[in-house]
Design an enzyme around this catalytic site. Structure first.
Site, mmCIF file in Angstrom:
data_model
loop_
_atom_site.group_PDB
_atom_site.id
_atom_site.type_symbol
_atom_site.label_atom_id
_atom_site.label_comp_id
_atom_site.label_asym_id
_atom_site.label_seq_id
_atom_site.Cartn_x
_atom_site.Cartn_y
_atom_site.Cartn_z
ATOM 1 N N CYS A 2 0.844 -1.190 0.000
ATOM 2 C CA CYS A 2 0.000 0.000 0.000
ATOM 3 C C CYS A 2 0.884 1.246 0.000
ATOM 4 O O CYS A 2 2.026 1.209 0.431
ATOM 5 C CB CYS A 2 -0.866 0.038 1.251
ATOM 6 S SG CYS A 2 -1.709 -1.502 1.571
ATOM 7 N N ARG A 27 3.053 1.033 -8.037
ATOM 8 C CA ARG A 27 3.503 0.007 -7.096
ATOM 9 C C ARG A 27 2.483 -1.115 -6.961
ATOM 10 O O ARG A 27 2.759 -2.123 -6.341
ATOM 11 C CB ARG A 27 3.785 0.638 -5.730
ATOM 12 C CG ARG A 27 4.875 1.687 -5.780
ATOM 13 C CD ARG A 27 4.942 2.439 -4.485
ATOM 14 N NE ARG A 27 5.251 1.531 -3.400
ATOM 15 C CZ ARG A 27 6.473 1.208 -3.038
ATOM 16 N NH1 ARG A 27 7.483 1.734 -3.663
ATOM 17 N NH2 ARG A 27 6.678 0.369 -2.050
ATOM 18 N N TRP A 74 -3.544 -2.269 -1.182
ATOM 19 C CA TRP A 74 -3.359 -3.592 -1.786
ATOM 20 C C TRP A 74 -3.982 -4.550 -0.776
ATOM 21 O O TRP A 74 -3.455 -4.721 0.325
ATOM 22 C CB TRP A 74 -1.869 -3.872 -1.996
ATOM 23 C CG TRP A 74 -1.566 -5.116 -2.749
ATOM 24 C CD1 TRP A 74 -1.474 -5.254 -4.105
ATOM 25 C CD2 TRP A 74 -1.267 -6.418 -2.198
ATOM 26 N NE1 TRP A 74 -1.145 -6.545 -4.431
ATOM 27 C CE2 TRP A 74 -1.014 -7.289 -3.286
ATOM 28 C CE3 TRP A 74 -1.189 -6.935 -0.905
ATOM 29 C CZ2 TRP A 74 -0.688 -8.634 -3.118
ATOM 30 C CZ3 TRP A 74 -0.873 -8.273 -0.733
ATOM 31 C CH2 TRP A 74 -0.630 -9.101 -1.836
ATOM 32 N N ASN A 100 -0.370 0.539 6.267
ATOM 33 C CA ASN A 100 0.279 -0.440 5.406
ATOM 34 C C ASN A 100 0.791 -1.544 6.330
ATOM 35 O O ASN A 100 1.503 -1.247 7.287
ATOM 36 C CB ASN A 100 1.444 0.269 4.677
ATOM 37 C CG ASN A 100 2.083 -0.620 3.643
ATOM 38 O OD1 ASN A 100 1.648 -1.735 3.429
ATOM 39 N ND2 ASN A 100 3.111 -0.104 3.003
ATOM 40 N N GLY A 101 0.431 -2.796 6.079
ATOM 41 C CA GLY A 101 0.877 -3.883 6.966
ATOM 42 C C GLY A 101 -0.318 -4.722 7.393
ATOM 43 O O GLY A 101 -1.388 -4.651 6.785
ATOM 44 N N GLU A 481 13.352 -16.747 -14.849
ATOM 45 C CA GLU A 481 13.114 -15.300 -14.880
ATOM 46 C C GLU A 481 12.281 -14.919 -16.117
ATOM 47 O O GLU A 481 11.380 -14.086 -16.027
ATOM 48 C CB GLU A 481 14.464 -14.556 -14.859
ATOM 49 C CG GLU A 481 14.379 -13.042 -14.960
ATOM 50 C CD GLU A 481 13.601 -12.361 -13.839
ATOM 51 O OE1 GLU A 481 13.217 -13.020 -12.859
ATOM 52 O OE2 GLU A 481 13.346 -11.147 -13.976
ATOM 53 N N LYS A 485 8.626 -13.160 -15.790
ATOM 54 C CA LYS A 485 8.335 -11.860 -16.425
ATOM 55 C C LYS A 485 7.094 -11.967 -17.301
ATOM 56 O O LYS A 485 6.224 -11.111 -17.280
ATOM 57 C CB LYS A 485 9.559 -11.454 -17.243
ATOM 58 C CG LYS A 485 9.988 -10.074 -17.181
ATOM 59 C CD LYS A 485 10.770 -9.573 -15.992
ATOM 60 C CE LYS A 485 10.260 -9.952 -14.620
ATOM 61 N NZ LYS A 485 11.141 -9.564 -13.546
ATOM 62 N N GLU A 488 3.907 -12.238 -15.213
ATOM 63 C CA GLU A 488 3.556 -11.009 -14.499
ATOM 64 C C GLU A 488 2.874 -9.986 -15.404
ATOM 65 O O GLU A 488 1.906 -9.361 -15.001
ATOM 66 C CB GLU A 488 4.820 -10.356 -13.914
ATOM 67 C CG GLU A 488 5.373 -11.063 -12.709
ATOM 68 C CD GLU A 488 6.567 -10.320 -12.134
ATOM 69 O OE1 GLU A 488 7.627 -10.298 -12.784
ATOM 70 O OE2 GLU A 488 6.444 -9.749 -11.040
ATOM 71 N N HIS A 504 10.966 -35.869 -17.583
ATOM 72 C CA HIS A 504 10.496 -36.618 -16.412
ATOM 73 C C HIS A 504 9.050 -36.269 -16.062
ATOM 74 O O HIS A 504 8.625 -36.487 -14.926
ATOM 75 C CB HIS A 504 11.411 -36.347 -15.215
ATOM 76 C CG HIS A 504 12.802 -36.880 -15.406
ATOM 77 N ND1 HIS A 504 13.089 -38.218 -15.482
ATOM 78 C CD2 HIS A 504 13.982 -36.236 -15.591
ATOM 79 C CE1 HIS A 504 14.384 -38.393 -15.675
ATOM 80 N NE2 HIS A 504 14.953 -37.203 -15.751
ATOM 81 N N LYS A 601 4.714 -3.657 -5.995
ATOM 82 C CA LYS A 601 6.151 -3.527 -6.214
ATOM 83 C C LYS A 601 6.949 -4.078 -5.050
ATOM 84 O O LYS A 601 7.920 -4.792 -5.224
ATOM 85 C CB LYS A 601 6.490 -2.051 -6.447
ATOM 86 C CG LYS A 601 7.986 -1.761 -6.664
ATOM 87 C CD LYS A 601 8.455 -2.391 -7.943
ATOM 88 C CE LYS A 601 9.927 -2.157 -8.231
ATOM 89 N NZ LYS A 601 10.426 -3.160 -9.197
HETATM 90 C C1 AGP Z 1 9.781 -9.254 -10.062
HETATM 91 O O1 AGP Z 1 9.435 -8.859 -11.336
HETATM 92 C C2 AGP Z 1 8.794 -9.114 -9.030
HETATM 93 N N1 AGP Z 1 7.781 -8.218 -9.170
HETATM 94 C C3 AGP Z 1 9.033 -9.740 -7.684
HETATM 95 O O2 AGP Z 1 9.246 -11.089 -7.882
HETATM 96 C C4 AGP Z 1 10.195 -9.139 -6.841
HETATM 97 O O3 AGP Z 1 11.416 -9.457 -7.444
HETATM 98 C C5 AGP Z 1 10.113 -9.690 -5.411
HETATM 99 O O4 AGP Z 1 8.894 -9.319 -4.843
HETATM 100 C C6 AGP Z 1 11.261 -9.240 -4.548
HETATM 101 O O5 AGP Z 1 11.309 -7.854 -4.400
HETATM 102 P P1 AGP Z 1 12.576 -7.152 -3.814
HETATM 103 O O6 AGP Z 1 13.685 -7.340 -4.808
HETATM 104 O O7 AGP Z 1 12.187 -5.710 -3.670
HETATM 105 O O8 AGP Z 1 12.912 -7.796 -2.524
#
Ligand code: AGP
Length: 606
Positions: A2, A27, A74, A100-101, A481, A485, A488, A504, A601
């Site tokens: 948030c 974010r 969020w 936030n939390g 990765e 990507k 996401e 397998h 984010k």
């Molecule tokens: C990557 O594209 C992500 N959105 C996510 O996996 C991110 O890398 C992860 O949440 C870790 O974040 P940080 O690097 O800020 O710790």
């Protein structure tokens, strides 16, 4: 997660708060809200599900005055909806809270409050705080917040307004970032400096367990027990443009394109040709201490974890030490054995990821040695680790990590060279790697210049429902990765597998409708990877290969080749086309690239 913004001063708060919310909306969030104490002394509130622009439409013209607080949510407790959006108020609409939390004992507190006759308007954990604060006996807002926080367990970054005491905003932090911005007879509050850089570059970061009373002419910080704390303001050095999209359609694209410059900054001042090694000022471990390290464990989440997998591979190759990466989110739940001769490296772009922070705290509690590889200077994980390597990649606004993934791998490679040269890596090998690192920015530029080729490859994927990404060794991490990507930003179901493991089980899913992206460096495993390609082709699976310029493209449906680096650094280059691939698939599928659904984010909750 948030976003929090607050303002107190002579100006009207609402425009400043809305601009701050716009800065935070990349974010990831699902609803937004604002509360302002108007000149009349009345607390005015507006909130809704959806984007900040929806909230803007709701604001009546007479929304004038200050102080004010605003929030992007969020969802954790309660679905995204108008009623669950923050701020939350007490029954008399006097106290407003943004948070936030997670308040872990919210259910028990709610039951107690309801038994005492309090009516709740939302399903959130946050609302209990508004009622608790409002119910505290007369006194200062600071005292009421302090008393309420003593009753809650959980994590928070929060800001509180009280219409009866409009001369202050009270903020507090435990596990979620809070930063104060110091202006000219005005003050700002935010969960991220991005929300306030347009107004001031002078900031103060709260520590966990700290509370601040913020007035127009200054602030006072203290611990939850009331002991005053002293803060030294820091200066934000990044230019405003670093937080803007400029002429780019998306932050993701901007940050992909920024990679050559970002890598140059990660390398700056760290290549030591005289001793053919890397110089890393912040690691604060002398050569004799590094000699005592016999194992390296890298912890991170999501892309940070995957960058850690590649880093572990490079460390093992160059320093000949057992090195292994593990998702930080799993680590502390298995009561891990912490070893004296192991170096624990925490990797995090934001430096605020809750799971990674909790892993670091567990390691430190058990006496382990930590080192952070972090982008955001002064962030919690950076401070908690006490020593580390900053990426200097510049602010990363897009929810998906691109430039910080690349810079993390580069930073870990620098560390591997440093560690290796203390051990058995020869000066010649060190020199070879330094030259390869220095060449990376121009090589990334070469790949970026061929973006139209990748946009064409994306057409093959954009119309599919499922895709596989495979590779071996560090190539497997690149496949992970690439798949992450794609998932996401394009919502295409992409599964990463070790090329060796495909046969397998997952091979059962290969059909002419399921393309496979094969990460194919020209390394010792090339023949093995070519065999995997044959196995897929025999099942009519379409293949896109990401390979290297020094070999003829294999017989596949489509291929893209990257320049050759040192074998240990090839993953950096092999990953760049996969970032662009994800971007173009998302573009072609009409996805909202900078606002991927359900994602945030920086994940500051468990
Ligand atoms: C990557 O594209 C992500 N959105 C996510 O996996 C991110 O890398 C992860 O949440 C870790 O974040 P940080 O690097 O800020 O710790």
């Amino acid at each position: 997660m948030c976003g929090i913004v607050g303002y107190i001063g002579k100006r009207d708060a609402a425009p400043i708060l809305l601009e701050g919310l716009h800065r935070l909306e990349y974010r990831g969030y699902d609803s937004a809200g604002i509360a302002v104490i108007e000149h009349t002394g009345q607390l005015r509130l507006a909130k809704c599900k959806g984007r900040v622009r929806e909230l803007e439409k709701l604001l009546p013209r007479r929304f004038k005055g200050a102080p004010g607080i605003a929030h992007t949510r969020w969802a954790t407790h309660g679905e995204p909806s108008d009623r669950n959006a923050h701020p939350h108020c007490d029954g008399a609409n006097r106290v407003a809270v943004i948070h936030n939390g997670i308040i872990e004992n919210a259910a028990a507190l709610r039951t107690r409050l309801e038994a005492a006759g309090v009516a709740f308007c939302s399903d959130t954990d946050t609302e209990v705080l508004a009622h608790l604060i409002a119910a505290m006996p007369d006194g200062s807002l600071e005292a009421a917040v302090r008393a309420a926080l003593r009753m809650v367990t959980g994590t928070y970054g929060l800001a509180v307004l009280d219409a009866a005491r409009p001369d202050a905003i009270v903020v507090a932090r435990n596990g979620s970032p809070v930063v104060l911005g110091i202006g000219e007879r005005e003050m700002f509050v935010a969960s991220d400096p991005a929300a306030l850089v347009r107004h001031t570059r002078n900031v103060v970061y709260l520590d966990d367990g700290e509370l601040a009373v913020v007035r127009a002419d200054g602030f006072a910080t203290s611990t939850l027990d009331g002991g005053a704390t002293a803060k030294v303001p820091a200066t934000i050095t990044w230019a405003n443009e670093a937080y803007d999209k400029g002429d780019f359609a998306h932050f993701m694209k901007k940050e992909i394109v920024e990679q050559p410059e970002a890598v140059r900054r990660t390398l700056s001042g760290r290549l030591e040709p005289r001793f053919q090694t890397a110089h890393l000022g912040g690691i604060e471990l002398a050569a004799h201490e590094l000699l005592d390290i016999h194992r390296v464990k890298i912890l991170g989440c999501g892309s940070a974890y995957i960058a850690g997998c590649i880093g572990a591979h490079v460390i093992e190759q160059l320093a000949r030490l057992p090195a292994h990466a593990e998702p930080a989110s799993e680590f502390r739940y298995r009561n891990p054995v912490i070893e004296r001769d192991t170096l624990y490296i925490a990797v995090s772009q934001s430096g605020e990821t809750f799971d990674t922070l909790a892993a670091v705290q567990e390691i430190k509690r058990k006496g382990g040695r930590t080192l952070g590889v972090v982008n955001v200077v002064g962030s919690t994980i950076a401070r908690e680790c006490g020593r580390g390597i900053y990426l200097h990649a510049g602010p990363e606004v897009a929810v998906v990590s691109t430039k910080t993934f690349t810079c993390t791998v580069v930073a870990l490679a620098l560390f591997a060279i440093h560690l290796g040269r203390i051990r058995d890596l020869s000066p010649g090998q060190g020199g070879r790697l330094l030259a390869a690192l220095a060449a990376l920015p121009d090589q990334i530029d070469e790949i970026l210049a061929r973006e139209p080729e990748i946009a064409r490859l994306a057409q093959d994927l954009a119309c599919c429902d499922h895709a596989f990404f495979v590779g071996r060794s560090a190539g497997h991490a690149i496949a992970m990765e690439g798949a992450l990507k794609l998932k996401e930003v394009s919502y295409l179901h992409a599964e990463a597998y070790s090329a060796a493991e495909l046969k397998h089980g997952p091979l059962a899913l290969i059909t002419s409708q399921t393309p496979t992206v094969v990460v194919l460096p020209a390394d010792d495993l090339l023949q093995k990877n070519l065999s995997t390609i044959e196995e897929i082709r025999a099942r009519h699976g379409p293949i896109i290969s990401i390979t290297q310029a020094n070999r003829a493209p294999p017989a596949v449906d489509a291929a893209f080749s990257v320049p050759v680096s040192a074998p240990e650094l090839d993953p950096v280059l092999l990953n760049i086309p996969l970032q662009l691939l994800a971007y173009h698939v998302a573009l072609q599928r009409g996805c909202d690239i900078d606002h991927p659904r359900n994602l945030a984010k920086s994940v500051t909750v468990e």
